[in-house]
Design an enzyme around this catalytic site. Structure first.
Site, PDB file in Angstrom:
ATOM      1  N   ASN A 182       4.120   7.421   2.496  1.00 16.09           N
ATOM      2  CA  ASN A 182       4.966   8.339   1.738  1.00 16.09           C
ATOM      3  C   ASN A 182       4.357   9.734   1.627  1.00 16.09           C
ATOM      4  OD1 ASN A 182       6.847   9.135  -0.655  1.00 16.09           O
ATOM      5  ND2 ASN A 182       4.777   9.287  -1.500  1.00 16.09           N
ATOM      6  N   TYR A 195       6.667  21.799   9.280  1.00 15.29           N
ATOM      7  CA  TYR A 195       7.075  20.607   8.512  1.00 15.29           C
ATOM      8  C   TYR A 195       8.156  19.848   9.281  1.00 15.29           C
ATOM      9  CZ  TYR A 195       9.097  17.824   4.674  1.00 15.29           C
ATOM     10  OH  TYR A 195       9.578  16.801   3.889  1.00 15.29           O
ATOM     11  N   VAL A 253      15.441  15.134  -3.103  1.00 17.01           N
ATOM     12  CA  VAL A 253      15.231  14.209  -4.224  1.00 17.01           C
ATOM     13  C   VAL A 253      14.523  15.033  -5.307  1.00 17.01           C
ATOM     14  CG1 VAL A 253      13.954  12.129  -4.967  1.00 17.01           C
ATOM     15  CG2 VAL A 253      14.984  12.208  -2.679  1.00 17.01           C
ATOM     16  N   ASP A 299      -8.152  12.600  -0.253  1.00 14.21           N
ATOM     17  CA  ASP A 299      -7.396  13.814   0.083  1.00 14.21           C
ATOM     18  C   ASP A 299      -7.096  13.755   1.580  1.00 14.21           C
ATOM     19  OD1 ASP A 299      -6.428  16.262   0.747  1.00 14.21           O
ATOM     20  OD2 ASP A 299      -7.970  17.418  -0.301  1.00 14.21           O
ATOM     21  N   LYS A 354       7.953  15.989  10.752  1.00  8.02           N
ATOM     22  CA  LYS A 354       8.854  14.897  10.363  1.00  8.02           C
ATOM     23  C   LYS A 354       9.619  14.365  11.584  1.00  8.02           C
ATOM     24  CE  LYS A 354       7.967  14.516   5.937  1.00  8.02           C
ATOM     25  NZ  LYS A 354       7.500  13.286   5.293  1.00  8.02           N
ATOM     26  N   VAL A 356       0.879  -1.181   0.000  1.00  3.33           N
ATOM     27  CA  VAL A 356       0.000   0.000   0.000  1.00  3.33           C
ATOM     28  C   VAL A 356       0.909   1.220   0.000  1.00  3.33           C
ATOM     29  CG1 VAL A 356      -1.714   1.290   1.340  1.00  3.33           C
ATOM     30  CG2 VAL A 356      -1.812  -1.217   1.255  1.00  3.33           C
ATOM     31  N   ASN A 384      -5.610  12.571  -6.893  1.00  2.00           N
ATOM     32  CA  ASN A 384      -6.059  12.637  -8.279  1.00  2.00           C
ATOM     33  C   ASN A 384      -6.258  11.232  -8.881  1.00  2.00           C
ATOM     34  OD1 ASN A 384      -5.994  12.837 -11.135  1.00  2.00           O
ATOM     35  ND2 ASN A 384      -5.116  14.894 -10.960  1.00  2.00           N
TER      36      ASN A 384
END
Ligand SMILES: NC(=O)c1ccc[n+]([C@@H]2O[C@H](COP(=O)([O-])OP(=O)(O)OC[C@H]3O[C@@H](n4cnc5c(N)ncnc54)[C@H](OP(=O)(O)O)[C@@H]3O)[C@@H](O)[C@H]2O)c1
Length: 339
Positions: free
Chosen positions: A159, A226, A259, A132, A230, A76, A105
């Site tokens: 993720n 943020y 990345v 969402d 994390k 998943v 989306n």
């Protein structure tokens, strides 16, 4: 090197050796103590460097077969339609997992599912779930839970993530942005993990892979919310790893530097900034419990950051974010003029 420089280095070396000789003759115990201390420092530095080298370049990770590859197990992946999540979906399908892809989306999800179907033939199955995570209500989460209920899930990749639109001081951060970051990075991870972990524990097999960030391993000024979200993932992952280890489930936090992706807004890969494909390959090759920094150049940087004084790391990060903000504002201005 000039002959003058060579002469002065030779003079310094001979005066150093003369001082050592005097110390050895007059204070033999102090000289022996200093020698032992020096040898210990050199030896422990060599041991640390060797273990960093082995961890980064040599040590293999846990084989994906342990989590049910090619045996009908599902992976998943949240945030599966783009960037790092899309790559996890493609590479886990290639490794022999059926894949459930979740993101907002539906069309983008269907395109990734189609790509997997096209590449794998009928070797693996795919499912998509449009959600969402910033605004999902209990009913949507319940629907997601019932979609996951009957699947033999071998791997969960938490993720999905959101950062600030650009580095901004906390006092200027819009409340909506803060709420979305917490809903996506923290709440979604907790809820989806709570749907999947009990099944893994009862099957005594599974991998929960949480995608972390360098912003979570060291405080990041101008990305305060943020960064803290994390950091939450680091603590959560390590605590959960200890709880689930006896139940046969591996929990890893993949500590990630930049990345190439739409989130990082970096388009060109470099030694420090891999493509999502290269990054995900490194993660899947080096699966291990707890906090890991799988990509080689990220791991070297992480080592340097661990031995450098925290105040220097923080000052560097702050200056970097001031610069990124200036460039982002200039870009916004240019785009506003164009429209
Ligand atoms: N890229 C980096 O430099 C970097 C560095 C450190 C850590 N990370 C972490 O790596 C993870 C992936 O980042 P990325 O760079 O691959 O991001 P990305 O390219 O922007 O992709 C984000 C994915 O998440 C989905 N998504 C975004 N908001 C969502 C929401 N509200 N609900 C459901 N799905 C949502 C997006 O699809 P939809 O738009 O269709 O929803 C997309 O599939 C994040 O956790 C990030 O914090 C990235």
């Amino acid at each position: 090197m000039s002959s003058q420089a060579t002469t002065s280095i030779a003079a310094m070396a001979s005066s150093f050796l003369a001082s050592v000789k005097i110390l050895t003759n007059t204070q033999p115990c102090a000289a022996a103590g200093l020698l032992a201390l020096g040898s210990f420092t050199v030896a422990s530095t060599l041991v640390a460097w060797t273990s960093v080298f082995l961890r980064i370049f040599v040590r293999p990770g846990i084989n994906l077969k342990k989590f049910g590859a090619k045996k009908g197990a599902w992976a998943v992946v949240t945030g599966a339609s783009d960037g790092i999540g899309r790559e996890f979906s493609l590479q886990l399908a290639k490794a022999g997992f059926n894949v459930l892809l979740a993101a907002r989306n539906g069309e983008k999800l269907a395109a990734v599912a189609q790509e997997i179907d096209g590449k794998s033939g009928s070797a693996v199955q795919t499912k998509t779930f449009a959600i969402d995570f910033a605004h999902a209500d209990d009913a949507t989460y319940e629907q997601f839970q019932s979609t996951l209920k009957d699947l033999d899930i071998g791997i969960l990749v938490n993720n999905v993530g959101k950062s600030h639109e650009m580095p901004t001081d906390f006092i200027d951060t819009p409340a909506e942005e803060m709420n979305d970051i917490l809903a996506i990075n923290v709440n979604a991870t907790l809820r989806v993990t709570s749907f999947v972990a009990p099944g893994m524990a009862s099957r005594h097999r599974g991998l929960i892979l949480n995608i972390g960030s360098f912003a979570g391993s060291a405080p990041s000024p101008m990305l305060a919310t943020y960064s803290a979200s994390k950091a939450f993932l680091v603590t959560f992952s390590e605590a959960l790893a200890a709880e689930l280890k006896p139940k046969g489930v591996v929990v890893e936090l993949a500590n990630t530097y930049f990345v190439v992706s739409s989130m990082s807004k970096i388009r060109r890969a470099s030694a420090m900034v891999p493509t999502p494909a290269a990054y995900v390959r490194s993660v899947l090759r080096k699966i291990a419990p707890g906090t890991q920094t799988p990509f080689w150049s990220h791991a070297l940087l992480d080592y340097v950051m661990q031995i450098a004084p925290a105040s220097i790391v923080q000052a560097y990060t702050h200056a970097l974010h001031v610069d990124i903000r200036k460039r982002a504002l200039r870009k916004k201005e240019r785009e506003a003029k164009k429209n």
